[in-house]
Design a protein around this motif. Structure first.
Motif, PDB file in Angstrom:
ATOM      1  N   ALA A   1     -31.928  17.548 -29.173  1.00  0.00           N
ATOM      2  CA  ALA A   1     -30.690  16.904 -29.620  1.00  0.00           C
ATOM      3  C   ALA A   1     -30.984  15.604 -30.369  1.00  0.00           C
ATOM      4  O   ALA A   1     -30.305  15.258 -31.344  1.00  0.00           O
ATOM      5  CB  ALA A   1     -29.796  16.629 -28.416  1.00  0.00           C
ATOM      6  N   ARG A   2     -32.014  14.877 -29.902  1.00  0.00           N
ATOM      7  CA  ARG A   2     -32.317  13.575 -30.498  1.00  0.00           C
ATOM      8  C   ARG A   2     -32.738  13.712 -31.960  1.00  0.00           C
ATOM      9  O   ARG A   2     -32.305  12.936 -32.815  1.00  0.00           O
ATOM     10  CB  ARG A   2     -33.431  12.896 -29.701  1.00  0.00           C
ATOM     11  N   ILE A   3     -33.568  14.707 -32.269  1.00  0.00           N
ATOM     12  CA  ILE A   3     -34.058  14.854 -33.641  1.00  0.00           C
ATOM     13  C   ILE A   3     -32.909  15.137 -34.598  1.00  0.00           C
ATOM     14  O   ILE A   3     -32.942  14.736 -35.771  1.00  0.00           O
ATOM     15  CB  ILE A   3     -35.138  15.957 -33.713  1.00  0.00           C
ATOM     16  N   ARG A   4     -31.869  15.809 -34.104  1.00  0.00           N
ATOM     17  CA  ARG A   4     -30.710  16.098 -34.954  1.00  0.00           C
ATOM     18  C   ARG A   4     -29.798  14.881 -35.103  1.00  0.00           C
ATOM     19  O   ARG A   4     -29.047  14.786 -36.069  1.00  0.00           O
ATOM     20  CB  ARG A   4     -29.936  17.286 -34.369  1.00  0.00           C
ATOM     21  N   LEU A   5     -29.854  13.969 -34.139  1.00  0.00           N
ATOM     22  CA  LEU A   5     -29.024  12.770 -34.205  1.00  0.00           C
ATOM     23  C   LEU A   5     -29.625  11.691 -35.098  1.00  0.00           C
ATOM     24  O   LEU A   5     -28.896  10.919 -35.723  1.00  0.00           O
ATOM     25  CB  LEU A   5     -28.812  12.199 -32.799  1.00  0.00           C
ATOM     26  N   ILE A   6     -30.976  11.616 -35.151  1.00  0.00           N
ATOM     27  CA  ILE A   6     -31.599  10.505 -35.870  1.00  0.00           C
ATOM     28  C   ILE A   6     -32.090  10.889 -37.262  1.00  0.00           C
ATOM     29  O   ILE A   6     -32.427  10.009 -38.059  1.00  0.00           O
ATOM     30  CB  ILE A   6     -32.764   9.896 -35.068  1.00  0.00           C
ATOM     31  N   ASN A   7     -32.154  12.197 -37.581  1.00  0.00           N
ATOM     32  CA  ASN A   7     -32.610  12.596 -38.920  1.00  0.00           C
ATOM     33  C   ASN A   7     -31.667  12.046 -39.984  1.00  0.00           C
ATOM     34  O   ASN A   7     -30.448  12.242 -39.915  1.00  0.00           O
ATOM     35  CB  ASN A   7     -32.692  14.119 -39.027  1.00  0.00           C
ATOM     36  N   GLN A   8     -32.229  11.363 -40.967  1.00  0.00           N
ATOM     37  CA  GLN A   8     -31.432  10.747 -42.018  1.00  0.00           C
ATOM     38  C   GLN A   8     -31.828  11.338 -43.364  1.00  0.00           C
ATOM     39  O   GLN A   8     -33.003  11.676 -43.591  1.00  0.00           O
ATOM     40  CB  GLN A   8     -31.664   9.224 -42.018  1.00  0.00           C
ATOM     41  N   ASP A   9     -30.854  11.478 -44.275  1.00  0.00           N
ATOM     42  CA  ASP A   9     -31.139  11.981 -45.615  1.00  0.00           C
ATOM     43  C   ASP A   9     -32.097  11.039 -46.348  1.00  0.00           C
ATOM     44  O   ASP A   9     -32.016   9.816 -46.208  1.00  0.00           O
ATOM     45  CB  ASP A   9     -29.839  12.113 -46.418  1.00  0.00           C
ATOM     46  N   LYS A  10     -32.997  11.620 -47.150  1.00  0.00           N
ATOM     47  CA  LYS A  10     -33.995  10.801 -47.835  1.00  0.00           C
ATOM     48  C   LYS A  10     -33.387   9.895 -48.897  1.00  0.00           C
ATOM     49  O   LYS A  10     -33.951   8.870 -49.249  1.00  0.00           O
ATOM     50  CB  LYS A  10     -35.060  11.698 -48.458  1.00  0.00           C
ATOM     51  N   ASN A  11     -32.224  10.289 -49.418  1.00  0.00           N
ATOM     52  CA  ASN A  11     -31.607   9.454 -50.450  1.00  0.00           C
ATOM     53  C   ASN A  11     -30.786   8.300 -49.864  1.00  0.00           C
ATOM     54  O   ASN A  11     -30.106   7.589 -50.591  1.00  0.00           O
ATOM     55  CB  ASN A  11     -30.719  10.309 -51.362  1.00  0.00           C
ATOM     56  N   LYS A  12     -30.849   8.118 -48.538  1.00  0.00           N
ATOM     57  CA  LYS A  12     -30.128   7.004 -47.914  1.00  0.00           C
ATOM     58  C   LYS A  12     -30.977   5.735 -47.862  1.00  0.00           C
ATOM     59  O   LYS A  12     -30.497   4.684 -47.456  1.00  0.00           O
ATOM     60  CB  LYS A  12     -29.692   7.381 -46.488  1.00  0.00           C
ATOM     61  N   TYR A  13     -32.282   5.855 -48.216  1.00  0.00           N
ATOM     62  CA  TYR A  13     -33.150   4.683 -48.366  1.00  0.00           C
ATOM     63  C   TYR A  13     -33.147   3.769 -47.138  1.00  0.00           C
ATOM     64  O   TYR A  13     -32.716   2.622 -47.192  1.00  0.00           O
ATOM     65  CB  TYR A  13     -32.785   3.887 -49.625  1.00  0.00           C
ATOM     66  N   ASN A  14     -33.595   4.298 -46.021  1.00  0.00           N
ATOM     67  CA  ASN A  14     -33.796   3.523 -44.786  1.00  0.00           C
ATOM     68  C   ASN A  14     -32.493   2.939 -44.223  1.00  0.00           C
ATOM     69  O   ASN A  14     -32.502   1.915 -43.555  1.00  0.00           O
ATOM     70  CB  ASN A  14     -34.810   2.396 -45.016  1.00  0.00           C
ATOM     71  N   THR A  15     -31.379   3.578 -44.519  1.00  0.00           N
ATOM     72  CA  THR A  15     -30.109   3.137 -43.914  1.00  0.00           C
ATOM     73  C   THR A  15     -30.078   3.581 -42.455  1.00  0.00           C
ATOM     74  O   THR A  15     -30.289   4.761 -42.166  1.00  0.00           O
ATOM     75  CB  THR A  15     -28.914   3.761 -44.660  1.00  0.00           C
ATOM     76  N   PRO A  16     -29.835   2.669 -41.514  1.00  0.00           N
ATOM     77  CA  PRO A  16     -29.850   3.063 -40.091  1.00  0.00           C
ATOM     78  C   PRO A  16     -28.755   4.076 -39.776  1.00  0.00           C
ATOM     79  O   PRO A  16     -27.642   4.012 -40.324  1.00  0.00           O
ATOM     80  CB  PRO A  16     -29.599   1.742 -39.347  1.00  0.00           C
ATOM     81  N   LYS A  17     -29.079   5.005 -38.935  1.00  0.00           N
ATOM     82  CA  LYS A  17     -28.108   5.987 -38.461  1.00  0.00           C
ATOM     83  C   LYS A  17     -27.826   5.653 -37.006  1.00  0.00           C
ATOM     84  O   LYS A  17     -28.668   5.848 -36.131  1.00  0.00           O
ATOM     85  CB  LYS A  17     -28.685   7.397 -38.588  1.00  0.00           C
ATOM     86  N   TYR A  18     -26.643   5.117 -36.739  1.00  0.00           N
ATOM     87  CA  TYR A  18     -26.344   4.559 -35.428  1.00  0.00           C
ATOM     88  C   TYR A  18     -25.848   5.626 -34.469  1.00  0.00           C
ATOM     89  O   TYR A  18     -25.184   6.590 -34.859  1.00  0.00           O
ATOM     90  CB  TYR A  18     -25.300   3.445 -35.544  1.00  0.00           C
ATOM     91  N   ARG A  19     -26.180   5.437 -33.175  1.00  0.00           N
ATOM     92  CA  ARG A  19     -25.743   6.340 -32.118  1.00  0.00           C
ATOM     93  C   ARG A  19     -24.975   5.539 -31.074  1.00  0.00           C
ATOM     94  O   ARG A  19     -25.345   4.417 -30.734  1.00  0.00           O
ATOM     95  CB  ARG A  19     -26.941   7.032 -31.439  1.00  0.00           C
ATOM     96  N   PHE A  20     -23.908   6.138 -30.577  1.00  0.00           N
ATOM     97  CA  PHE A  20     -23.127   5.547 -29.480  1.00  0.00           C
ATOM     98  C   PHE A  20     -23.597   6.206 -28.200  1.00  0.00           C
ATOM     99  O   PHE A  20     -23.420   7.401 -28.007  1.00  0.00           O
ATOM    100  CB  PHE A  20     -21.637   5.801 -29.713  1.00  0.00           C
ATOM    101  N   VAL A  21     -24.228   5.418 -27.322  1.00  0.00           N
ATOM    102  CA  VAL A  21     -24.844   5.953 -26.112  1.00  0.00           C
ATOM    103  C   VAL A  21     -24.140   5.383 -24.896  1.00  0.00           C
ATOM    104  O   VAL A  21     -23.897   4.184 -24.801  1.00  0.00           O
ATOM    105  CB  VAL A  21     -26.349   5.586 -26.049  1.00  0.00           C
ATOM    106  N   SER A  22     -23.805   6.253 -23.948  1.00  0.00           N
ATOM    107  CA  SER A  22     -23.194   5.818 -22.692  1.00  0.00           C
ATOM    108  C   SER A  22     -23.774   6.655 -21.567  1.00  0.00           C
ATOM    109  O   SER A  22     -24.077   7.827 -21.740  1.00  0.00           O
ATOM    110  CB  SER A  22     -21.676   5.982 -22.731  1.00  0.00           C
ATOM    111  N   ASN A  23     -23.928   6.041 -20.374  1.00  0.00           N
ATOM    112  CA  ASN A  23     -24.494   6.781 -19.252  1.00  0.00           C
ATOM    113  C   ASN A  23     -23.725   6.523 -17.970  1.00  0.00           C
ATOM    114  O   ASN A  23     -22.655   5.914 -17.977  1.00  0.00           O
ATOM    115  CB  ASN A  23     -25.983   6.447 -19.073  1.00  0.00           C
ATOM    116  N   LYS A  24     -24.278   6.982 -16.826  1.00  0.00           N
ATOM    117  CA  LYS A  24     -23.553   6.957 -15.553  1.00  0.00           C
ATOM    118  C   LYS A  24     -23.253   5.549 -15.074  1.00  0.00           C
ATOM    119  O   LYS A  24     -22.295   5.332 -14.355  1.00  0.00           O
ATOM    120  CB  LYS A  24     -24.356   7.703 -14.483  1.00  0.00           C
ATOM    121  N   ASP A  25     -24.102   4.591 -15.441  1.00  0.00           N
ATOM    122  CA  ASP A  25     -23.907   3.219 -14.996  1.00  0.00           C
ATOM    123  C   ASP A  25     -22.889   2.500 -15.875  1.00  0.00           C
ATOM    124  O   ASP A  25     -22.743   1.301 -15.785  1.00  0.00           O
ATOM    125  CB  ASP A  25     -25.259   2.485 -15.030  1.00  0.00           C
ATOM    126  N   VAL A  26     -22.205   3.203 -16.725  1.00  0.00           N
ATOM    127  CA  VAL A  26     -21.268   2.688 -17.718  1.00  0.00           C
ATOM    128  C   VAL A  26     -21.953   1.583 -18.509  1.00  0.00           C
ATOM    129  O   VAL A  26     -21.557   0.419 -18.475  1.00  0.00           O
ATOM    130  CB  VAL A  26     -19.940   2.203 -17.088  1.00  0.00           C
TER     131      VAL A  26
END
Length: 297
Positions: free
Chosen positions: A32-57
Motif C-alpha cells: 500500500a505504501r508504494i502506491r501512496l508515495i509514488n509520484q509522477d516524474k513530471n512533478k519535479y520533487n513535489t511532496p506527496k502528502y499522506r494523512f496518517v492516523s492510528n489507534k492512539d489518535v
C-alpha cells in the motif's frame, strides 16, 4: 507416486533475502505504501502528502523522501485537554477533534486558514472543500496503515475532522459511522450523533438506569470531572470552536531531571586517581619514617 520431502538446499539459503524490518515487525504494508508515495516524474520533487492516523489518535501529515519520511505537522489527542476536552480522548468524537486540529494547524502554518475555513458546523453530512481562485486546497491521501477499514472505525472520524477542517482528501462516505449497507447511503443524523459523542451519552444514560455500579466504574473520570451525559454535545461544540481559534501547538517546558541517589562510588578521573595514589604513598612513607624513629629510641 512416492512422497518426496521438499529439501531446501544450501543454494536456497544463500539466496534468501529477508523482508524489510517494519514488514517483519508487522508495522508497515509496503504494497500500500508504494502506491501512496509514488509520484509522477513530471512533478519535479513535489511532496506527496499522506494523512496518517492510528489507534492512539495521532494524526500526521507526512511526505516521503529518499532520506526518510518527513512530518509536516501532527496532532495528538493528549493535546485536547488544552481545548476543554478532559475525558474520553480515544473515542470517535475525540478522533474527529484530533483530525480537525491537524487540519487547522496545517492550514495555519501554510497561511491558508483564511481561505479554507472548511465546514464550520459539523452536520454529519459528507463535505469536500472547493478550490478558491487564488490557491488550490491542501491535498493529502489517507494512509490507514494496517488498520481494518471497517465502517465506523475511528480513523474515519479523524478523516471527517480533517475534511471539515479544510483539507482536500479523496474519500468515500461508505466507511463513516451511520452508513447503511442496505440503503447504501449515509445517515447524517447518526453520523452527527457520533461526532458530538451521542453514542457515549446514550450508553451513559443506559448504565445509570440499569447498572449504576458499572456506571460508577466505567465513567469514574467523567464523574470526577463533572461531565454529565446531557452536556457532552455542548462540550464538543466548545472544543471545536477553541480548536479553530488557536490550533497552533504550544511548547511544553520540560522539568529538569531529578538527581538520583548514587549507590556506587563515583568514577574518578585520571588526575584524581593519580593524586589519590600520591597521597597514599606519602602516608605510607611518613608511617615508615615514624616506625624507624621509634626503633632508634
Amino acid at each position: 507416486m512416492a512422497f518426496v520431502k521438499a529439501q531446501k538446499s544450501k543454494a536456497y539459503f544463500k539466496r534468501f533475502q529477508v523482508k524489510f524490518k517494519r514488514r517483519r515487525e508487522g508495522k508497515t504494508d509496503y504494497r500500500a505504501r508504494i502506491r501512496l508515495i509514488n509520484q509522477d516524474k513530471n512533478k519535479y520533487n513535489t511532496p506527496k502528502y499522506r494523512f496518517v492516523s492510528n489507534k492512539d489518535v495521532t494524526a500526521q501529515i507526512i511526505s516521503a523522501s529518499i532520506a526518510g519520511d518527513l512530518v509536516l505537522a501532527s496532532a495528538y489527542s493528549h493535546e485536547l485537554p488544552r481545548y476543554g476536552l478532559q475525558v474520553g480522548l480515544t473515542n470517535y468524537a475525540a478522533a474527529y477533534c484530533t483530525g480537525l486540529l491537524l487540519a487547522r494547524r496545517v492550514l495555519k502554518m501554510l497561511e491558508m486558514d483564511g481561505e479554507y475555513e472548511g465546514n464550520v458546523e459539523a452536520t454529519g453530512e459528507d463535505y469536500s472543500v472547493e478550490p478558491t481562485e487564488s490557491r488550490r486546497p491542501f491535498r493529502a491521501l489517507l494512509d490507514v496503515g494496517l488498520l481494518r477499514t471497517t465502517t465506523g472505525n475511528r480513523v474515519f472520524g479523524a478523516l471527517k475532522g480533517a475534511l471539515d477542517g479544510g483539507l482536500d482528501i479523496p474519500h468515500s462516505d461508505k466507511r463513516f459511522a451511520g452508513f447503511s449497507k442496505d440503503g447504501k447511503q449515509l445517515d447524517a443524523e447518526v453520523h452527527r450523533k457520533y461526532i458530538y459523542g451521542g453514542h457515549v451519552s446514550a450508553y451513559m444514560g443506559m448504565l445509570m438506569e440499569d447498572e449504576p455500579e458499572k456506571y460508577q466504574s466505567n465513567f469514574s473520570q467523567y464523574i470526577k470531572k463533572g461531565v454529565e451525559a446531557d452536556s457532552l454535545e455542548e462540550m464538543y461544540k466548545k472544543v471545536h470552536a477553541a480548536i479553530r481559534a488557536d490550533p497552533l501547538s504550544k511548547k511544553v517546558e520540560k522539568q529538569p531531571p531529578k538527581e538520583h541517589k548514587r549507590y556506587n562510588l563515583k568514577k574518578l578521573t585520571y588526575e584524581e586517581r593519580k593524586a589519590k595514589l600520591i597521597e597514599r604513598l606519602n602516608a605510607l612513607n611518613s608511617a615508615a619514617v615514624d616506625d624507624d624513629d621509634e626503633d632508634e629510641d
